[in-house]
Design an enzyme around this catalytic site. Structure first.
Site, PDB file in Angstrom:
ATOM      1  N   CYS A 276       0.708  -1.204   0.035  1.00 56.42           N
ATOM      2  CA  CYS A 276      -0.018   0.103  -0.093  1.00 56.42           C
ATOM      3  C   CYS A 276       0.813   1.218  -0.166  1.00 56.42           C
ATOM      4  O   CYS A 276       1.022   1.826   1.142  1.00 56.42           O
ATOM      5  CB  CYS A 276      -1.053  -0.032   1.125  1.00 56.42           C
ATOM      6  SG  CYS A 276      -2.131   1.307   0.924  1.00 56.42           S
ATOM      7  N   CYS A 451      -5.818   2.733  -3.823  1.00 54.39           N
ATOM      8  CA  CYS A 451      -5.245   3.304  -2.627  1.00 54.39           C
ATOM      9  C   CYS A 451      -6.191   4.389  -2.250  1.00 54.39           C
ATOM     10  O   CYS A 451      -6.191   5.503  -2.653  1.00 54.39           O
ATOM     11  CB  CYS A 451      -3.938   4.061  -3.027  1.00 54.39           C
ATOM     12  SG  CYS A 451      -2.445   2.745  -3.041  1.00 54.39           S
TER      13      CYS A 451
END
Length: 519
Positions: A276, A451
């Site tokens: 991430c 994201c």
């Protein structure tokens, strides 16, 4: 209870009570063998009482008492048969656990060499990618011989840790017992993988067992290399040093944010690839949002140290992020890589093109360097960087046609996010079943990743993109324009995605992510 594992799938302990069965079920035990005769002590629960209570948790029971003239050797053959017949993992108990261990050793000593268990599909890794893939496979082919190798008793919703660090979620919201999230029909091999032998279609386990397969799916994730930053490991969780990349540390992040009244807060991002890529910024923005709310932001100097050269890799999302940086007065430091931490003296050292720079801090949020899983890296499955080497579209291994890999531990060029694993799992499921039937892959992964960049407590820049950084929104842009901060995107992240994860992705429900046919 003091539970001791003495062999793969077998543990022993002292006397248990009916009230212990819920915890034992949560630990994943599927069968219990009683090696203590009834009536040894007045307050000892009988086998029948325990068997009745165990039924409510789906735990099988077997009575093989040792004592009163019956020796461990006398019960060895029946104990061996119980291990063959009962679902694993098995827990054996007596008064202290010693007789259970003795009868187990006697059973092992007289048993012939165990044949390696074999599965049509073997999945190594019981994280989000592994369980989602297993659920998608079993949804399509119930009764298929499938096992998941996973040593951990807890399963984590890692995307939630940023929200824990921002005071939005509670730590308990992000964890379930592994036994509770495994798909029905999957065997759980509660052990760690120590090696791969793809030429022999076999996996070696740390406990000594060898497992063979027709199809192997690798979903072991990557490795957080905390040790690569000098001084970091010994100061994590104290001296103002924290990280949302660990379950136990995310609450400390929020404690630091709440306590900080003035000073300097540093946030770091290591070289790519990382899990991430937006998480380092999320931690920073949520912290700044709280300080802004409390009227403290003007007293706090915030710096972002990014080993890379840009704020975010997909240009369309950068303008909104730059507005956020300016709103909070954040100092951007690109090509600034954290290499050392001195916790007691509260200093952090960064390597930059102009040499090393040391900065004092009152709070330091660290994102660790990351690399391929060490077991995968040491195997024939790895590429030069230690990641499982697969075709970017089919997720099939480039050298072993019956091996697939997905999630953070494969070498695809997508963002390593839970959203990517959710999109990959159905692709691997249908391609693995095709390979099991002797056919070529039938579905393709397009590199999708997401994201949700939390720019404050209430708004998110919802970055969604495929291979090559191509913007790829799931919902219509009139509903959510991902390039701008959105309250609806916040509700998606905070309210919708957790139940979608627990009750959708891990259950094989492929909402908005059906496998796309290979062109």
């Amino acid at each position: 209870m003091e539970i001791r594992q003495i062999a793969p799938g077998l543990s022993v302990c002292g006397q248990i009570a009916p009230g212990d069965l819920e915890a034992l079920a949560a630990l994943g035990f599927r069968a219990i063998v009683c090696n203590r005769p009834d009536g040894e002590e007045a307050d000892q629960p009988s086998f029948a009482t325990l068997a009745d209570a165990a039924g409510a948790y789906g735990i099988a029971m077997r009575y093989l008492p040792v004592g009163g003239g019956v020796t461990a050797e006398d019960q060895a053959a029946d104990f061996a048969a119980a291990l063959r017949e009962l679902p694993a993992p098995v827990l054996a108990y007596c008064r202290t656990g010693n007789r259970s261990e003795q009868v187990a050793r006697a059973a092992f000593a007289r048993a012939p060499a165990a044949k390696a268990p074999h599965y049509k599909v073997l999945i190594v890794g019981g994280g989000s990618a592994g369980i989602a893939t297993a659920a998608s496979i079993l949804k399509r082919r119930r009764g298929l011989s499938l096992a998941i190798v996973e040593p951990r008793e807890d399963h984590f919703y890692q995307p939630g840790w940023t929200m824990v660090g921002g005071g939005v979620f509670q730590q308990r919201d992000t964890v379930r017992k592994t036994a509770a999230v495994l798909p029905r029909g999957a065997d759980w091999i509660r052990d760690a993988v120590s090696g791969f032998d793809p030429d022999a279609n076999a996996v070696q386990l740390a406990g000594g067992m060898r497992v063979t397969y027709d199809i192997l799916i690798v979903a072991m994730g990557n490795r957080l290399a905390w040790e690569k930053i000098a001084g970091l490991e010994e100061t994590l969780g104290r001296n103002g040093v924290t990280s949302n990349y660990r379950f136990d540390l995310a609450p400390y992040t929020w404690q630091l944010v709440q306590r900080m009244q003035r000073g300097r807060a540093l946030f770091t991002q290591p070289p790519m690839p990382i899990k991430c890529a937006g998480a380092p910024q999320k931690a920073m923005y949520l912290s700044c949002s709280e300080w802004e709310k409390q009227g403290l932001l003007g007293n706090i100097e915030v710096e972002f140290h990014n080993a890379g050269g840009v704020l975010f890799g997909v240009p369309e999302y950068v303008p909104a992020l730059m507005e956020t940086v300016q709103r909070y007065g954040i100092g951007l430091n690109f090509e600034s890589n954290l290499v050392a931490v001195d916790g007691p003296n509260r200093t952090a050292t960064f390597r930059t093109p102009d040499g090393e720079v040391t900065r004092g801090f009152d709070m330091l949020h660290v994102v660790p360097p990351q690399e391929g899983n060490s077991v995968v890296a040491a195997s024939p499955l790895a590429d030069a960087n230690g990641y499982a080497e697969v075709d970017a579209a089919t997720l099939r291994h480039v050298r072993f046609a019956n091996v697939f890999a997905l999630g953070d531990g494969c070498n695809t060029g997508n963002a390593k996010t839970a959203a990517a694993a959710r999109k990959q799992a159905p692709v691997v499921a249908v391609n693995a079943l095709a390979a099991l039937g002797g056919r070529d892959p039938v579905a393709a992964y397009d590199g999708y990743g997401s994201c949700p960049l939390t720019v404050d407590r209430g708004h998110i820049v919802l970055a969604e993109f495929t291979y090559g950084g191509k913007v790829s929104p799931t919902l219509p842009t009139w509903l959510i324009d991902g390039t701008r901060p959105s309250r609806l995107a916040w509700h998606l992240k905070a309210d919708a995605l957790p139940p979608i994860y627990w009750h959708g992705m891990l259950k094989g429900r492929e909402w908005l992510v059906p496998p796309v046919p290979l062109q």
